[in-house]
Scaffold this motif. Structure first.
Motif, PDB file in Angstrom:
ATOM      1  N   VAL A  38       4.692 -11.677   2.357  1.00 51.36           N
ATOM      2  CA  VAL A  38       3.469 -10.905   2.124  1.00 51.36           C
ATOM      3  C   VAL A  38       3.694  -9.447   2.518  1.00 51.36           C
ATOM      4  O   VAL A  38       4.148  -9.157   3.615  1.00 51.36           O
ATOM      5  N   THR A  39       3.398  -8.540   1.590  1.00 46.71           N
ATOM      6  CA  THR A  39       3.462  -7.100   1.887  1.00 46.71           C
ATOM      7  C   THR A  39       2.048  -6.557   1.771  1.00 46.71           C
ATOM      8  O   THR A  39       1.331  -6.915   0.833  1.00 46.71           O
ATOM      9  N   GLU A  40       1.645  -5.711   2.725  1.00 47.43           N
ATOM     10  CA  GLU A  40       0.290  -5.150   2.667  1.00 47.43           C
ATOM     11  C   GLU A  40       0.342  -3.669   2.335  1.00 47.43           C
ATOM     12  O   GLU A  40       1.154  -2.935   2.891  1.00 47.43           O
ATOM     13  N   LYS A  41      -0.520  -3.252   1.418  1.00 54.39           N
ATOM     14  CA  LYS A  41      -0.612  -1.828   1.057  1.00 54.39           C
ATOM     15  C   LYS A  41      -2.076  -1.426   0.935  1.00 54.39           C
ATOM     16  O   LYS A  41      -2.947  -2.269   0.758  1.00 54.39           O
ATOM     17  N   ARG A  42      -2.298  -0.103   0.976  1.00 54.61           N
ATOM     18  CA  ARG A  42      -3.678   0.377   0.932  1.00 54.61           C
ATOM     19  C   ARG A  42      -4.151   0.654  -0.497  1.00 54.61           C
ATOM     20  O   ARG A  42      -3.373   1.082  -1.344  1.00 54.61           O
ATOM     21  N   THR A  59       1.787   2.013  -3.151  1.00 54.87           N
ATOM     22  CA  THR A  59       1.039   0.788  -3.463  1.00 54.87           C
ATOM     23  C   THR A  59       1.340   0.343  -4.889  1.00 54.87           C
ATOM     24  O   THR A  59       1.634  -0.830  -5.147  1.00 54.87           O
ATOM     25  N   LEU A  60       1.313   1.308  -5.812  1.00 55.31           N
ATOM     26  CA  LEU A  60       1.584   0.981  -7.217  1.00 55.31           C
ATOM     27  C   LEU A  60       3.014   0.470  -7.384  1.00 55.31           C
ATOM     28  O   LEU A  60       3.261  -0.533  -8.077  1.00 55.31           O
ATOM     29  N   GLU A  61       3.942   1.150  -6.692  1.00 51.74           N
ATOM     30  CA  GLU A  61       5.357   0.738  -6.784  1.00 51.74           C
ATOM     31  C   GLU A  61       5.529  -0.699  -6.278  1.00 51.74           C
ATOM     32  O   GLU A  61       6.181  -1.531  -6.908  1.00 51.74           O
ATOM     33  N   ALA A  62       4.904  -0.987  -5.132  1.00 49.15           N
ATOM     34  CA  ALA A  62       5.018  -2.336  -4.558  1.00 49.15           C
ATOM     35  C   ALA A  62       4.350  -3.363  -5.474  1.00 49.15           C
ATOM     36  O   ALA A  62       4.838  -4.494  -5.616  1.00 49.15           O
ATOM     37  N   ALA A  63       3.238  -2.970  -6.105  1.00 50.08           N
ATOM     38  CA  ALA A  63       2.536  -3.903  -7.012  1.00 50.08           C
ATOM     39  C   ALA A  63       3.443  -4.289  -8.179  1.00 50.08           C
ATOM     40  O   ALA A  63       3.566  -5.456  -8.530  1.00 50.08           O
ATOM     41  N   LEU A  64       4.095  -3.282  -8.756  1.00 43.81           N
ATOM     42  CA  LEU A  64       4.936  -3.543  -9.934  1.00 43.81           C
ATOM     43  C   LEU A  64       6.185  -4.347  -9.576  1.00 43.81           C
ATOM     44  O   LEU A  64       6.768  -5.007 -10.432  1.00 43.81           O
TER      45      LEU A  64
END
Ligand code: NAD
Length: 358
Positions: A38-42, A59-64
């Motif tokens: 699990v990675t958490e971002k704002r 956040t967008l980078e981690a989402a993709l």
């Protein structure tokens, strides 16, 4: 390889319900011997406060780069004075666009024990189990030309679909119907709109590949009525964007509380999962938020992104058991009723974990 889940808890009750949903997912993964990272971002208001933007680049980078994105909720009074394009909600819209999901899945169900909470009559809603599949990237909201010509006192939008756009969402709906009650109701306005005639003809063509699924067509106006008079008659309901927006909100009343309903947006680069409720600033920080919508959203992650159908059903069954045993959060209890055990957000999360199979 570990399943990579990006968690963007957001604002208000978002972090409170997300914490419980993630904790349930961690329990399920651990018990099934699978690995979850699990990675958490704002995102949203909290990201505006710390990063100056509702959707920071990392956040967008981690989402993709993730296998699935779980979002709590965004928004709140603190950011209401900002222009719409920089508000917390715009971060969510940007994320949805970047992930590219075109099929929005929204269940509307009535767990028997909850039917009493619905504003509709118990004998009408009890046992309802509908899955809406709403096309999300086409139709009136995106079609061009669109304009408000103020000088002329005239405005127009365009409802436009291609055969390919209809086919890809119809295939998702038929695949899901095949795994459920094998019935698909396609909603349109083919008696008036050419775009609906294309919709109906395309869905009928796709149905040829699914002889085991019964297809019926309904006009959107009569469907709005039928959902309230005989919701048990429906299994998977396929709609274009605008009709689905209206009908799925209408059907949310069947459950009786916004806090109970999950959603998933699939078909794009990465699937996005979110409970349908907002950040509920009126109850944030009080332990009153119902985490069951978020927990049931976790079940959708397992079913649609992790290939863990049995584990998804285990979560849904734990939620049913908690309700059958009389456990409720405050939103599910009417003032006049006393025979329930009212739990806080964290207590309900703990109860669901206890009720999962060992
Ligand atoms: P809301 O869904 O936040 O709240 C509506 C009502 O339902 C409130 O009375 C709230 O207390 C109750 N409620 C909602 N979720 C609940 C839960 N889990 N448990 C118990 N009660 C719950 O909608 P709203 O008040 O119109 O919007 C509040 C903020 O949320 C706004 O800033 C709005 O823009 C934002 N919003 C965000 C999303 C999202 O992030 N996807 C969706 C809708 C609204």
């Amino acid at each position: 390889m570990a399943f990579q889940l990006l968690v963007t808890a957001g604002d208000g009750i978002g972090p409170e319900v997300t914490r419980e949903a993630v904790s349930v997912l961690q329990t399920v993964f651990a018990r099934s011997g699978q690995s979850l990272e699990v990675t958490e971002k704002r995102i949203g208001g909290i990201a505006i406060d710390t990063d100056g933007t509702p959707l920071p680049a990392d956040t967008l980078e981690a989402a993709l780069a993730s296998d699935a994105v779980f979002l709590g909720a965004v928004g709140g009074n603190k950011w209401n004075a900002l222009p719409p394009s920089t508000r917390p909600e715009s971060g969510l819209l940007q994320l949805r666009a970047a992930l590219g999901g075109f099929a929005n899945l929204r269940p509307a169900f009535s767990i028997a024990e909850l039917a009493a909470n619905s504003p509709l009559k118990l004998d009408i809603v009890s046992g309802t189990d509908i899955l809406f599949v709403r096309e999300l990237l086409g139709g009136l909201y995106f079609g061009s030309p669109r304009e408000w010509n103020r000088a002329a006192g005239e405005a127009w939008n365009t409802m436009r679909y291609t055969r390919d756009e209809i086919t890809r969402v119809a295939r998702i709906a038929f695949d899901l119907a095949r795994k459920r009650g094998k019935k698909l109701t396609s909603v349109d306005k083919a008696n008036v709109l050419e775009v609906s005639q294309l919709w109906r003809s395309t869905v009928t063509d796709v149905a040829a590949d699914y002889p085991d699924v019964t297809l019926e067509h309904q006009l959107v106006d009569s469907m709005a009525m039928l959902l309230m008079t005989s919701p048990r008659n429906y299994d998977v309901v396929l709609t274009e964007n605008l009709f689905g927006d209206i009908l799925s909100d209408e059907s949310a009343v069947i459950t009786g509380s916004l806090g109970m309903l999950p959603s998933a947006t699939i078909g794009g680069r990465v699937n996005l999962y979110e409970p349908i409720h907002g950040s509920a600033p009126d109850i944030a920080g009080k332990g009153l938020a119902n985490p069951l919508g978020a927990i049931l959203t976790g079940a959708l992650v397992l079913r649609h992104s992790a290939g863990m159908d049995a584990e998804a059903e285990a979560i849904e069954s734990a939620v049913r058991s908690a309700l059958q045993l009389g456990f409720r959060t405050a939103d599910l209890v009417r003032a006049s009723t006393t025979d329930f055990t009212v739990l806080s957000t964290t207590e309900m999360g703990k109860k669901i974990r206890e009720l999962l199979p060992a």
